[in-house]
Write a protein that holds these residues in place. Structure first.
Motif, mmCIF file in Angstrom:
data_model
loop_
_atom_site.group_PDB
_atom_site.id
_atom_site.type_symbol
_atom_site.label_atom_id
_atom_site.label_comp_id
_atom_site.label_asym_id
_atom_site.label_seq_id
_atom_site.Cartn_x
_atom_site.Cartn_y
_atom_site.Cartn_z
ATOM 1 N N LEU A 114 39.697 35.220 36.645
ATOM 2 C CA LEU A 114 39.373 36.031 37.823
ATOM 3 C C LEU A 114 40.621 36.354 38.640
ATOM 4 O O LEU A 114 40.817 37.478 39.086
ATOM 5 N N PHE A 162 37.620 29.997 34.080
ATOM 6 C CA PHE A 162 37.016 31.235 34.563
ATOM 7 C C PHE A 162 37.761 31.739 35.791
ATOM 8 O O PHE A 162 38.081 32.926 35.916
ATOM 9 N N ARG A 163 38.098 30.806 36.651
ATOM 10 C CA ARG A 163 38.787 31.178 37.894
ATOM 11 C C ARG A 163 40.159 31.765 37.604
ATOM 12 O O ARG A 163 40.571 32.738 38.235
ATOM 13 N N SER A 171 26.811 28.267 45.373
ATOM 14 C CA SER A 171 27.899 28.041 46.311
ATOM 15 C C SER A 171 27.441 28.245 47.752
ATOM 16 O O SER A 171 27.824 27.497 48.662
ATOM 17 N N ILE A 210 42.691 31.185 49.368
ATOM 18 C CA ILE A 210 42.089 32.515 49.159
ATOM 19 C C ILE A 210 41.532 33.049 50.476
ATOM 20 O O ILE A 210 40.373 33.463 50.563
ATOM 21 N N MET A 230 27.135 45.037 47.114
ATOM 22 C CA MET A 230 26.653 44.020 46.186
ATOM 23 C C MET A 230 25.369 43.371 46.707
ATOM 24 O O MET A 230 24.458 43.080 45.924
ATOM 25 N N VAL A 254 41.542 40.115 40.150
ATOM 26 C CA VAL A 254 41.272 40.460 41.546
ATOM 27 C C VAL A 254 42.570 40.776 42.276
ATOM 28 O O VAL A 254 43.574 40.085 42.105
ATOM 29 N N THR A 279 35.537 29.768 43.179
ATOM 30 C CA THR A 279 35.208 30.655 42.074
ATOM 31 C C THR A 279 34.255 31.750 42.536
ATOM 32 O O THR A 279 34.443 32.937 42.235
ATOM 33 N N SER A 280 33.262 31.341 43.287
ATOM 34 C CA SER A 280 32.290 32.309 43.792
ATOM 35 C C SER A 280 32.935 33.334 44.721
ATOM 36 O O SER A 280 32.621 34.525 44.689
ATOM 37 N N ARG A 281 33.875 32.849 45.551
ATOM 38 C CA ARG A 281 34.575 33.758 46.462
ATOM 39 C C ARG A 281 35.338 34.818 45.686
ATOM 40 O O ARG A 281 35.252 36.014 45.984
ATOM 41 N N LEU A 282 36.057 34.396 44.648
ATOM 42 C CA LEU A 282 36.805 35.342 43.817
ATOM 43 C C LEU A 282 35.866 36.320 43.129
ATOM 44 O O LEU A 282 36.136 37.530 43.060
ATOM 45 N N MET A 283 34.762 35.787 42.617
ATOM 46 C CA MET A 283 33.788 36.626 41.927
ATOM 47 C C MET A 283 33.262 37.712 42.858
ATOM 48 O O MET A 283 33.088 38.864 42.458
ATOM 49 N N LYS A 284 33.035 37.325 44.108
ATOM 50 C CA LYS A 284 32.516 38.264 45.085
ATOM 51 C C LYS A 284 33.546 39.362 45.389
ATOM 52 O O LYS A 284 33.212 40.541 45.492
ATOM 53 N N MET A 285 34.801 38.931 45.519
ATOM 54 C CA MET A 285 35.869 39.896 45.772
ATOM 55 C C MET A 285 35.960 40.890 44.632
ATOM 56 O O MET A 285 36.069 42.102 44.839
ATOM 57 N N LEU A 286 35.905 40.357 43.400
ATOM 58 C CA LEU A 286 35.994 41.236 42.239
ATOM 59 C C LEU A 286 34.843 42.235 42.232
ATOM 60 O O LEU A 286 35.048 43.438 41.994
ATOM 61 N N LEU A 310 26.263 31.496 40.423
ATOM 62 C CA LEU A 310 27.417 30.883 41.086
ATOM 63 C C LEU A 310 27.388 31.149 42.581
ATOM 64 O O LEU A 310 27.579 30.240 43.391
ATOM 65 N N GLU A 311 27.148 32.392 42.930
ATOM 66 C CA GLU A 311 27.170 32.745 44.342
ATOM 67 C C GLU A 311 26.083 32.022 45.122
ATOM 68 O O GLU A 311 26.342 31.475 46.195
#
Lengths: 171, 171
Positions: B163, B159-160, B37, B82, A57, B167, A36-43, B33-34
């Motif tokens: 996302l 949430f994922r 993680s 991913i 970021m 993305v 989830t965090s990886r996707l969030m970062k990409m977004l 989250l980041e």
DNA sequence: AAAAATATGTTGCATTTACAACAATATTAT
DNA sequence: ATAATATTGTTGTAAATGCAACATATTTTT
């Protein structure tokens, strides 16, 4: 007649499956968090590029942290950002070069340290970015009620405190 | 007499502060989250080194995913992990070289693809690692009741999905 | 007082990761 | 039928990240 054997076979298979059922790492909360965090970062990265925001970021997070902790020194900032001193220093170089922060030598516990503060320009940039991205960030989370997010966040925060005690950070 | 002015001054300051109160990015669920993680990943890496596990966390996650999706091709695996195709390929190289997976050419939609499967050796390694780390991973999460984790996990999963739609992955 | 250990920041290097370009093949469009 | 586009995997390169070593200064230990 044959389908009875078949049904029995399926049932046995199911029993075996359940007996040897493994908890997969990829089903764990740890992995879910990472993905989830990886996707969030990409977004976030894509959003910053699309909106033509001139910093990354990471620089944004650093700037935000500095705006809250005026006069913090590099190492303490690194601890908050959970980055090593080398990288933190490099991020600060670019933020300083862009005029968003100022750095000055000071002492902390009788030791010379590099402290910093956000500049007027940096403050404006921070607010500018906040306004620009707010709508997008909210649109990702709006489907889940805010109260639920608050609960999730408080669980994560407690979890994080636990983690911080177990991880060797070496910062 | 003077302290009344002072108190008033403080009150005014407080009002101003509340009026211009900014939602800081570093207080957001995204950043939480980041950071969580990131810490989790550090802990995992340290654990794998301490227990002298011969593969990385990424290879472990890949191996686990392959064990669930037998006969998957590289690109589909990359989508699940991913990761980009280049990196996925490199991870598979090392897993193959260590004898944990086998790769074979097959077709998918009339196209030649590289499919893969976990080997007996890889399966044993996976179970071995699972047994070794289970206790440690549980010790990090045990303070929060399991049901709470389930809720958190289901929120994150929803949430994922959100996302993933927003993305651009380009995998 | 001298030596060892600690704190802080920087530099250099090795590893990881992302991204773009390419090769080969198959599908779709003109 | 030919050209354009899409799929899959690999290679090369640039950027990000982490880690160890260093320089400097201060505190603690012996």
């Amino acid at each position: 007649m044959q389908h009875i054997f078949f049904t029995t076979y399926i049932k046995i298979l199911t029993v075996i499956r359940m007996a040897e059922k493994i908890e997969h790492y990829t089903d764990s909360i740890h992995y879910e968090l990472e993905q989830t965090s990886r996707l969030m970062k990409m977004l976030g990265k894509q959003l910053f590029e699309k909106l033509e925001i001139g910093i990354t970021m990471d620089e944004y997070a650093a700037l935000d942290t500095i705006s809250i902790n005026a006069g913090i020194c590099q190492r303490d900032l690194a601890k908050i950002l959970i980055k090593d001193r080398a990288n933190t220093g490099r991020i600060l170089d670019t933020l300083e070069q862009k005029g968003f922060i100022t750095r000055f030598i000071d002492t902390k516990n009788n030791r010379l340290v590099k402290k910093m503060g956000i500049t007027e320009k940096g403050y404006k940039e921070l607010n500018f970015i906040n306004k620009k991205i707010r709508h997008y960030f909210e649109s990702v989370t709006h489907k889940v009620p805010e109260e639920t997010w608050n609960k999730v966040q408080s669980v994560l925060k407690a979890f994080r405190l636990e983690l911080e005690q177990m991880v060797e950070t070496n910062i």
